[in-house]
Structures are given as C-alpha cells and as structure tokens.
Design an enzyme around this catalytic site. Structure first.
Site, short mmCIF file in Angstrom:
data_model
loop_
_atom_site.label_atom_id
_atom_site.label_comp_id
_atom_site.label_asym_id
_atom_site.label_seq_id
_atom_site.Cartn_x
_atom_site.Cartn_y
_atom_site.Cartn_z
N GLY A 153 -6.21 10.06 -6.63
CA GLY A 153 -4.96 9.30 -6.57
C GLY A 153 -4.70 8.73 -5.20
O GLY A 153 -4.13 7.63 -5.07
N ASP A 154 -5.10 9.44 -4.15
CA ASP A 154 -4.94 8.92 -2.79
C ASP A 154 -5.84 7.71 -2.57
O ASP A 154 -5.42 6.70 -1.98
CB ASP A 154 -5.30 10.01 -1.78
CG ASP A 154 -4.16 10.99 -1.54
OD1 ASP A 154 -2.99 10.58 -1.64
OD2 ASP A 154 -4.44 12.16 -1.27
N SER A 155 -7.07 7.81 -3.01
CA SER A 155 -8.02 6.70 -2.80
C SER A 155 -7.58 5.46 -3.56
O SER A 155 -7.69 4.33 -3.05
CB SER A 155 -9.42 7.13 -3.25
OG SER A 155 -9.85 8.24 -2.51
N GLY A 189 -4.81 3.88 -1.70
CA GLY A 189 -5.30 3.16 -0.54
C GLY A 189 -5.85 1.79 -0.89
O GLY A 189 -5.62 0.80 -0.18
#
Length: 407
Positions: A176-178, A181
C-alpha cells in the site's frame, strides 16, 4: 543561487526540478525518490537526532537500516526542526528554492506550524504541494493515522487476498505504501505538466488519500458490488477470471505460477504438458467455460508439475511458448540471467558498506535516462553544505543551532 547549489543536479528528464521532502516513513518519501530517479534534485528534511521512522525498520546490517538506503536514494539529507521558531525561519528561507513540497503529516499540522498553503504560496508562487495522508484532507476519518496495512485493509486488497476458506491476508511487504508513492509521483507530474503549459498558473495542492489509491488499483471491486450486489471474495492462488491458473509445486520442490486467459495461450500451455487433447474438450472451449471448470483443469496441471523437475517444466513451457514463471526468491532474482543482462540491479557507492546493490530506474528512457546515484545516507549529512553554502550560516551559528536542537 550559489555555485554548489547549481551543482545539485540529477541525471534524467527531470533534471532541474527541485523537490523538498519533509515526509516520513515510506509512501510519500517513495514518491520523492521516484522523482529523484528521473533526475529531480530532492532535499529531505528530518528531525535532528531522531530522524525518520523508516530508519528503525528492519532489515539491519551493523545497526544500519537497509530499507532506508533504498527508499531515500538520490536525496540530499538535512536535519531541521520546523516546530522551533528558528527552524521555521530557516525552512522559509529554503522553500523558495524548490518547485515541489511533499508532506504526509495529519491534516492541519503544517497550518499549526505557520505553514498554511497561502503562506507556502506566498513564499513560492506556483509551488506544487503533495499532501499524502491515510484518508485525505476531508471526511470523518481525516485525522486518523495510517500505515500500509490500514490502506490495504480498508482499500479492499486484504479482503480479497488469501484462501477461500481462510482469513484475509496481507502481503509480506507494505505494498500500500508503494502504490501510494506511485500515485503521489504521478500527481506531482500531472500538476507540473500544467505549469509547463502555463508558466504563470497558480500553485497546486494535491490531496492524496493512500486508502483511495489502494482502492483505485483494484478497479472492479465497487462496480461488481454496485451492479451485481456481490463483494468480491478470496480464491487463494486461483484466478477468478482465467483458468487454469495457480501456484504449483514441482517434483524437486520448487514452485511455479501459471496463467493465460486466451484460447491461444491455453493451447500453448496444454501442449507444454503433453495434453493437446484438452484444447478440443468442450468443457474448456473459451475462457468463460474454463473458469467454470477451474478445479478439473488445475488438478490436471498440478499432477503434471509434480511429476517433473523445475528445469524440465521451464524448458517445456519455453519450447511451446506457454505462460509460466518460476516463483523466485531474492537469491534467484539476483542470479537471474535477464536481471544480469539488463543490469537492473545497479551497484552504487555507500559510506557504510563500501557499495550496495539496489534496483535501477523504472521505466527506462532512451535519450535521457535517469540513474541511481546514491543510497540513503546519515541524518543531516548535508547540513554543512545546505546551511553553510546555500544559506550562508557560519560555523558558530550552525553550532548554536545544533545546541538548541534546531538542526
């Protein structure tokens, strides 16, 4: 602008773009790193002494966070406490040098520090501000904290991941972070395109909800529920839109993944296991029919894989142009001939370990390629250059600011 500031140049199509990264952990800093990959000059600000929370994430070697070195590649690093009056004053002197500001504090945090958007735009007209938060700048959840597992859980990914009769599952990496980003970098570039077309356009504020980014990636979830009244469920490694598909064990205890939804690919896969007769079987005439008989097809393929070693499996599927891949560990990725041929894993100098190997730039540009120049470094390692050469603070003043915890 000083001579050393002019030397603060990247390599790639975004060379000359300047980004100020005051975000923490993974998602928003990843957006800044992607821009840096393409040549943007990124300056990252951390709290003095404490640093970014990503520095505490394993894996470690000799007490150094390896993850940090990848997520904060290609950035200059300074320490500055924006909450202190003298830190805020220094920040206001730095900001006009930049085209983009990236932050991920809870909504209203920068306003309370005296950095509301009107103040930011007064300091730097035309500034692009990326605000990345768990749920966005508005709505009843706007003040909730968030991490990747929150985005994945409430954005739909976790519910559809796992075995049909098992619990929902997260991936082994905060995807989810990637994803956030990627959307963040895309949002910045979209705003900059308008600025390129209309240089006098006012600044832009980008409201990135990382939960919305997660849901946007899984395109059919809402429309399936809206029109069919169904919540898409879990099916393990078996695809719900193509057959046969799955993860299979080979005789020598390796793993492969099989896919292919078209009739031509199904025929190629059947030839690879010596079962061309399946192509004319009416149960498997078309992808929709094959999906209705997934269990029978998967069992046939699973039996064949179990009777052959990985090398035999790959050779047969390569010969018949089937759609199969070995499931790689990190070691296999590093040793793979394709990875080596394209030199995607690039080696860069590192002050802690001499050199480190990290992923290269995606995608590749023919005429003006980006590059990985440096891994993430130490807290405030560029303080002397930025505060001394850029802002002309003498050694005594810098020492006083360090004593006060400002830098």
């Amino acid at each position: 602008m000083t001579a050393k500031e002019n030397a603060f140049k990247g390599q790639g199509p975004l060379a000359g773009l300047r980004v100020l990264d005051i975000a923490t952990v993974v998602a928003a800093p990843s957006a800044a790193a992607l821009l840096a990959d393409y040549g943007a000059e990124v300056l990252k600000i951390e709290l003095p002494g404490v640093g970014d929370g990503c520095r505490a994430f394993p894996p470690f070697k000799d007490g150094k966070a390896l993850w940090w070195k990848v997520t904060n590649r290609n950035k200059k690093l300074i320490s500055l406490d924006l909450r202190k009056p003298r830190g805020l004053a220094l920040f206001k002197r730095l900001l006009p040098r930049f085209d983009v500001l990236i932050e991920n504090f809870r909504p209203g945090t920068l306003d309370r520090w005296g950095l509301d958007r009107d103040t930011l735009w007064a300091l730097k007209p035309g500034l692009v501000i990326l605000r990345a938060t768990a749920f966005g700048q508005t709505g009843p959840y706007r003040d909730r904290p968030g991490f990747a597992r929150i985005f994945e859980a409430m954005g739909g990914l976790t519910y559809i991941s796992g075995e049909a009769d098992g619990p929902p599952m997260h991936t082994g990496y905060p995807i989810g972070d990637s994803i956030g980003g990627l959307f963040g970098a895309l949002g910045v570039m979209t705003a900059l395109w308008k600025r390129a077309a209309h240089p006098d356009a006012p600044g832009e504020e980008i409201d990135l909800s990382l939960t919305e980014a997660m849901l946007k990636l899984i395109e059919f979830l809402p429309i399936k529920y809206d029109l069919l009244g169904e919540s898409h469920g879990r099916s393990g490694n078996t695809s719900q839109y193509a057959a046969p598909t799955g993860v299979y064990r080979t005789r020598d205890d390796q793993w492969v993944s099989l896919s292919g939804s078209t009739n031509a690919l199904f025929a190629a896969n059947c030839r690879a296991i010596g079962r061309e007769d399946l192509v004319t079987d009416p149960r498997f005439a078309g992808n929709q029919a094959r999906c209705a008989h997934t269990s029978e097809l998967n069992a046939l393929f699973a039996d064949w894989f179990l009777a052959h070693d990985l090398d035999e499996v790959l050779a047969s599927f390569d010969r018949h142009k089937g759609t199969l891949a070995p499931i790689y560990s990190a070691q296999q990725i590093v040793e793979d001939p394709q990875m080596k041929a394209r030199e995607f894993l690039c080696t860069v100098p590192d002050r802690d370990f001499g050199e480190v190997r990290i992923q290269g730039v995606v995608p590749r540009f023919l005429r003006d390629p980006g590059a990985i120049r440096t891994p993430g470094g130490a807290i405030g390692e560029d303080n002397d250059e930025v505060f001394g050469d850029w802002l002309a603070l003498d050694a005594d003043e810098q020492a006083q600011l360090r004593e006060e915890g400002v830098i």
